[in-house]
Design a protein around this motif. Structure first.
Motif, PDB file in Angstrom:
ATOM      1  N   ARG A 181       0.623  -1.097   0.254  1.00 27.68           N
ATOM      2  CA  ARG A 181      -0.177  -0.035  -0.383  1.00 27.68           C
ATOM      3  C   ARG A 181       0.889   1.558  -0.068  1.00 27.68           C
ATOM      4  O   ARG A 181       0.471   2.175  -0.305  1.00 27.68           O
ATOM      5  N   ILE A 182       2.249   0.754   1.058  1.00 30.53           N
ATOM      6  CA  ILE A 182       3.390   2.298   0.369  1.00 30.53           C
ATOM      7  C   ILE A 182       4.267   1.701  -0.002  1.00 30.53           C
ATOM      8  O   ILE A 182       4.339   0.536   0.441  1.00 30.53           O
ATOM      9  N   ILE A 183       5.017   2.498  -0.971  1.00 28.91           N
ATOM     10  CA  ILE A 183       5.836   2.254  -1.106  1.00 28.91           C
ATOM     11  C   ILE A 183       7.224   3.499  -0.826  1.00 28.91           C
ATOM     12  O   ILE A 183       6.735   4.620  -1.472  1.00 28.91           O
ATOM     13  N   LEU A 184       8.602   3.460  -0.259  1.00 34.47           N
ATOM     14  CA  LEU A 184       9.172   4.336  -0.294  1.00 34.47           C
ATOM     15  C   LEU A 184      10.693   4.182  -0.781  1.00 34.47           C
ATOM     16  O   LEU A 184      11.050   3.420  -1.039  1.00 34.47           O
ATOM     17  N   ILE A 185      10.187   4.829  -1.345  1.00 35.78           N
ATOM     18  CA  ILE A 185      11.361   5.290  -2.849  1.00 35.78           C
ATOM     19  C   ILE A 185      12.467   6.335  -2.339  1.00 35.78           C
ATOM     20  O   ILE A 185      12.591   7.161  -2.396  1.00 35.78           O
ATOM     21  N   CYS A 186      13.942   5.282  -2.520  1.00 36.88           N
ATOM     22  CA  CYS A 186      14.778   5.801  -1.001  1.00 36.88           C
ATOM     23  C   CYS A 186      15.393   6.283  -1.917  1.00 36.88           C
ATOM     24  O   CYS A 186      16.590   5.180  -2.408  1.00 36.88           O
ATOM     25  N   GLY A 187      15.905   7.815  -2.108  1.00 38.42           N
ATOM     26  CA  GLY A 187      17.545   8.990  -2.689  1.00 38.42           C
ATOM     27  C   GLY A 187      16.998   8.468  -4.399  1.00 38.42           C
ATOM     28  O   GLY A 187      15.939   8.002  -4.711  1.00 38.42           O
ATOM     29  N   SER A 188      17.532   8.983  -4.482  1.00 41.07           N
ATOM     30  CA  SER A 188      17.572   9.195  -6.200  1.00 41.07           C
ATOM     31  C   SER A 188      17.946   8.368  -7.387  1.00 41.07           C
ATOM     32  O   SER A 188      17.021   8.736  -7.962  1.00 41.07           O
ATOM     33  N   LEU A 192       9.834   7.306 -10.622  1.00 40.51           N
ATOM     34  CA  LEU A 192       9.011   8.342 -11.271  1.00 40.51           C
ATOM     35  C   LEU A 192       9.776   9.112 -12.201  1.00 40.51           C
ATOM     36  O   LEU A 192      10.724   9.731 -12.360  1.00 40.51           O
ATOM     37  N   PRO A 193      10.068   7.947 -12.862  1.00 43.31           N
ATOM     38  CA  PRO A 193      11.261   8.822 -13.980  1.00 43.31           C
ATOM     39  C   PRO A 193      10.831   9.874 -14.241  1.00 43.31           C
ATOM     40  O   PRO A 193       9.678  10.077 -14.328  1.00 43.31           O
ATOM     41  N   GLY A 194      11.750  10.991 -15.125  1.00 44.73           N
ATOM     42  CA  GLY A 194      12.040  11.872 -15.315  1.00 44.73           C
ATOM     43  C   GLY A 194      11.338  13.302 -14.165  1.00 44.73           C
ATOM     44  O   GLY A 194      11.346  14.250 -13.728  1.00 44.73           O
ATOM     45  N   LYS A 195      11.285  12.567 -12.876  1.00 44.52           N
ATOM     46  CA  LYS A 195      11.406  13.694 -11.386  1.00 44.52           C
ATOM     47  C   LYS A 195      12.400  13.303 -11.332  1.00 44.52           C
ATOM     48  O   LYS A 195      12.798  12.582  -9.669  1.00 44.52           O
ATOM     49  N   SER A 196      13.513  14.760 -12.134  1.00 46.88           N
ATOM     50  CA  SER A 196      14.934  14.390 -10.736  1.00 46.88           C
ATOM     51  C   SER A 196      14.916  15.523  -9.309  1.00 46.88           C
ATOM     52  O   SER A 196      14.470  16.680  -9.984  1.00 46.88           O
ATOM     53  N   GLY A 197      15.790  14.820  -8.346  1.00 48.69           N
ATOM     54  CA  GLY A 197      15.902  15.424  -7.361  1.00 48.69           C
ATOM     55  C   GLY A 197      15.062  15.757  -6.551  1.00 48.69           C
ATOM     56  O   GLY A 197      14.090  15.646  -5.918  1.00 48.69           O
ATOM     57  N   ILE A 198      15.315  14.562  -5.600  1.00 50.50           N
ATOM     58  CA  ILE A 198      15.300  14.444  -4.698  1.00 50.50           C
ATOM     59  C   ILE A 198      14.752  15.385  -3.106  1.00 50.50           C
ATOM     60  O   ILE A 198      13.714  15.126  -2.509  1.00 50.50           O
ATOM     61  N   THR A 199      15.837  16.374  -3.456  1.00 48.53           N
ATOM     62  CA  THR A 199      15.050  17.769  -1.993  1.00 48.53           C
ATOM     63  C   THR A 199      14.273  18.363  -2.611  1.00 48.53           C
ATOM     64  O   THR A 199      13.077  18.745  -1.807  1.00 48.53           O
ATOM     65  N   LYS A 200      13.795  18.034  -3.954  1.00 46.57           N
ATOM     66  CA  LYS A 200      12.646  18.426  -4.660  1.00 46.57           C
ATOM     67  C   LYS A 200      10.827  17.679  -4.071  1.00 46.57           C
ATOM     68  O   LYS A 200       9.663  18.206  -3.990  1.00 46.57           O
ATOM     69  N   TYR A 201      10.968  16.422  -4.126  1.00 50.41           N
ATOM     70  CA  TYR A 201      10.196  15.904  -4.611  1.00 50.41           C
ATOM     71  C   TYR A 201      10.324  15.184  -3.478  1.00 50.41           C
ATOM     72  O   TYR A 201       9.102  14.439  -2.639  1.00 50.41           O
ATOM     73  N   ARG A 202      10.655  14.817  -2.565  1.00 55.78           N
ATOM     74  CA  ARG A 202      11.118  13.668  -0.370  1.00 55.78           C
ATOM     75  C   ARG A 202       9.618  14.579  -0.516  1.00 55.78           C
ATOM     76  O   ARG A 202       9.450  15.500   0.051  1.00 55.78           O
TER      77      ARG A 202
END
Ligand code: URA
Length: 191
Positions: A117-124, A131-141
């Motif tokens: 139900r929940i997926i944690l995407i850990c790091g860039s 989430l291809p195309g969404k680069s920049g972990i600081t922006k999307y975290r």
């Protein structure tokens, strides 16, 4: 569920689809506990993970455990942990696109079998895969995204990044991680 995962793990153990097969000591398929609530996707195995065949066993792993423990979650009971690729890249370099492509079937199978139900995407690196195309972990975290099989996915900082940034001041990476894990637990408790 566990039988299906074991079948995929066995296939992965014999995998020679990319050049990392030649240099690995062990595949690192998963850690934690198979469950349908919470999955964390990291980057790739490092030296110790390759030696032991388990994800997040070094310093970053210890910090990851602490972060989960802070909100009463643990890898022994609550979290299934895997990586975007299952073999260690030489010198811990980032996985190459063809390695990620070759390994993707195993990650997809893990998600399909567990339907967390929940997926944690850990790091860039994981962010780029999920989430291809969404680069920049600081922006999307800290933001929720719709994921496969009706899941909610949240990008979070990688613990290695937190280890390099020691401040706990408001707005610092560690402080942001604390906000994120509280939000994750809030949603987890509602499931
Ligand atoms: N970093 C990761 O992203 N995964 C591991 O398994 C270990 C370190």
């Amino acid at each position: 569920m566990n039988n299906l995962l074991s079948e995929i793990e066995e296939k992965c153990r014999n995998c020679k689809k990319c050049s990392l097969a030649a240099s690995r000591t062990n595949i690192v398929f998963s850690g934690g506990i198979p469950n349908n609530k919470l999955m964390l996707i990291g980057e790739a195995p490092g030296y110790w993970e390759d030696q032991k065949g388990e994800p997040f066993v070094g310093k970053a792993g210890q910090l990851l455990d602490k972060i989960f423990n802070c909100v009463g979650l643990s890898r022994q009971k609550d979290v299934y942990i895997c990586n975007t690729i299952k073999c260690r890249p030489p010198e811990n370099r980032n996985p190459l696109p063809d390695e990620k492509f070759a390994c993707r079937e195993y990650l997809d199978a893990q998600i399909e079998i567990l339907k967390p139900r929940i997926i944690l995407i850990c790091g860039s690196v994981a962010l780029d895969s999920m989430l291809p195309g969404k680069s920049g972990i600081t922006k999307y975290r800290g933001q929720w995204f719709n994921g496969p099989y009706n899941s909610k996915m949240m990008p979070i900082f990688h613990p290695s990044y937190l280890l390099r940034n020691d401040s706990r001041e408001k707005g610092s990476p560690k402080w942001l991680m604390w906000q994120d894990i509280k939000e994750i637990k809030r949603v987890y408790d509602e499931l």
